[in-house]
Scaffold this motif. Structure first.
Motif, PDB file in Angstrom:
ATOM      1  N   GLN A   1      31.639 -62.607  48.246  1.00 39.51           N
ATOM      2  CA  GLN A   1      31.468 -61.280  47.667  1.00 39.51           C
ATOM      3  C   GLN A   1      30.525 -61.339  46.462  1.00 39.51           C
ATOM      4  N   GLY A   2      29.503 -60.480  46.481  1.00 38.73           N
ATOM      5  CA  GLY A   2      28.534 -60.420  45.393  1.00 38.73           C
ATOM      6  C   GLY A   2      27.451 -61.480  45.469  1.00 38.73           C
ATOM      7  N   PHE A   3      27.482 -62.325  46.479  1.00 34.53           N
ATOM      8  CA  PHE A   3      26.477 -63.374  46.645  1.00 34.53           C
ATOM      9  C   PHE A   3      25.377 -62.873  47.582  1.00 34.53           C
ATOM     10  N   ALA A   4      24.141 -63.083  47.174  1.00 31.41           N
ATOM     11  CA  ALA A   4      23.002 -62.615  47.968  1.00 31.41           C
ATOM     12  C   ALA A   4      22.664 -63.617  49.065  1.00 31.41           C
TER      13      ALA A   4
END
Length: 387
Positions: free
Chosen positions: A279-282
């Motif tokens: 989550q929140g990682f590109a």
């Protein structure tokens, strides 16, 4: 009659390193045909397998084992040729001496005596594979599936793995923990270390995920089983430059688990933890699980009593009923019937100069002889009473 020592030597002299057979299965088949067994070769992929049966009635006691062996390693480190099967000072030296060509020979010799003595009040069978030391996808697993489809009934099974720990007969295996491997791949965005805002470093994501997995206490054990454990077995970041943020990072973990868990439940747990970390990682976090086998236990009862009693009768030792150690083909056979493992001291298996005292191979034969005798006395009598 069969000479277990000479048969062991014949088998060792066939360099059957997985997936090669090198004629080892031919020797087993010829030996069993000579005793009156009906033999079926079962080829799956490039793996040779054999199912052989003497008799058509129940109960059917099966012996399971494998003719394949692991590589010898540094050939110059061996005191004798790894496939020469030399006996030095009463000790057989060679790859497969312990794991487990000697057990196949010992059970064949025991079967010959039982047949000659008229003790087989039912059936004896052999399930032998050439794919136990490899990935184990085309060996016992597929033979068991085929026999199940054909409604072949095996009532009980003894696997000849080297289960003794310190001295012969001190331990038999009545269960095993399950095993699951998971390959984790974190893919980010490669970039220059001076411009981290233009990249997405996968390494911190992978490390945090591994820490999340490692920190969880899976359980405190289970009756007859030790606690489950997760081990990180590999971390790989394919990056040789000091000024580049890598684009990918990989890891592998293995969990050995007791019956408090299933492989599917553990796979879902790892996948859920990976999703949380992503989550929140590109980038992406992908988990590929592979369940090698589920945990199982053959409950104490008449069958384990027969096996333990045979060890005590022939070796004078009351064996521990254990679930320790790694996996074996028993994990597949348990789908057909109750299964235990009984064999030599496993201290030198997979090592340079793998070896087994000749006296212990003959002692294993004596245990198998008594096991067969006790088995048919117990279970043939049960069938007669039940009918």
């Amino acid at each position: 009659m069969i000479d277990a020592i000479e048969l062991t030597r014949e088998l060792i002299r066939r360099p059957s390193v997985t997936p090669a057979d090198a004629g080892a299965m031919d020797i087993v088949e010829q030996t069993l045909r000579g005793l009156g067994f009906t033999c079926r070769r079962m080829l799956f992929g490039e793996i040779e397998n054999l199912y052989a049966r003497y008799g058509t009635e129940s109960p059917n006691l099966c012996f399971a084992g494998h003719t394949d062996v692991v590589p010898v390693g540094d050939v110059t480190a061996w005191s004798q040729g790894a496939f020469d099967a030399q006996v030095v000072d009463g000790v057989m030296i060679g790859r497969g001496a312990v794991d487990m060509k000697s057990a196949i020979a010992a059970f064949a010799a025991a079967a010959a005596k039982a047949i000659d003595a008229g003790q087989v009040a039912g059936s004896l069978s052999f399930l032998i594979t050439g794919d136990e030391e490899g990935v184990a996808t085309h060996g016992t697993k597929m033979v068991v599936e085929a026999l199940d489809i054909e409604d072949e009934v095996i009532d009980h099974c003894v696997v000849g793995e080297p289960t003794s720990s310190e001295v012969f007969g001190d331990m038999i295996k009545v269960g095993r923990r399950g095993s699951i491997n998971a390959e984790i791949t974190v893919e980010g965005v490669q970039g220059h270390v001076a411009y981290p805002h233009r990249a997405a470093n996968p390494v911190p994501v992978l490390l945090r995920l591994l820490l999340r997995l490692q920190e969880r206490q899976l359980d405190n054990g289970y009756p007859e089983f030790q606690p489950s454990n997760l081990e990180i077995t590999q971390i790989d970041v394919p990056n040789t430059a000091t000024n580049v943020i890598p684009g990918i990072a990989r890891a592998r973990v293995n969990i050995r688990f007791n019956p408090r868990h299933t492989g599917a439940d553990l796979a879902r747990w790892i996948e859920n933890e990976a999703a949380a970390e992503a989550q929140g990682f590109a980038g992406t976090v992908v988990v590929v699980p592979q369940i090698s086998g589920e945990a199982f236990l053959t409950e104490p009862g008449p069958f384990t009593d027969v096996v333990a009693g045979a060890v005590y009768d022939a070796a004078g030792r009351a064996p521990e009923l254990s679930t320790t150690g790694g996996t074996s083909d028993a994990r597949f056979i348990r789908a057909l019937c109750p299964v235990v493992e009984l064999g030599l001291v496993g201290r030198t298996m997979h090592q340079v100069d793998e070896r087994a005292p000749v006296a212990e191979i003959l002692q294993l034969q004596a245990v198998y002889e008594r096991l067969i005798e006790r088995y048919f006395q117990t279970f043939s009598a049960e069938q007669t009473t039940g009918s």
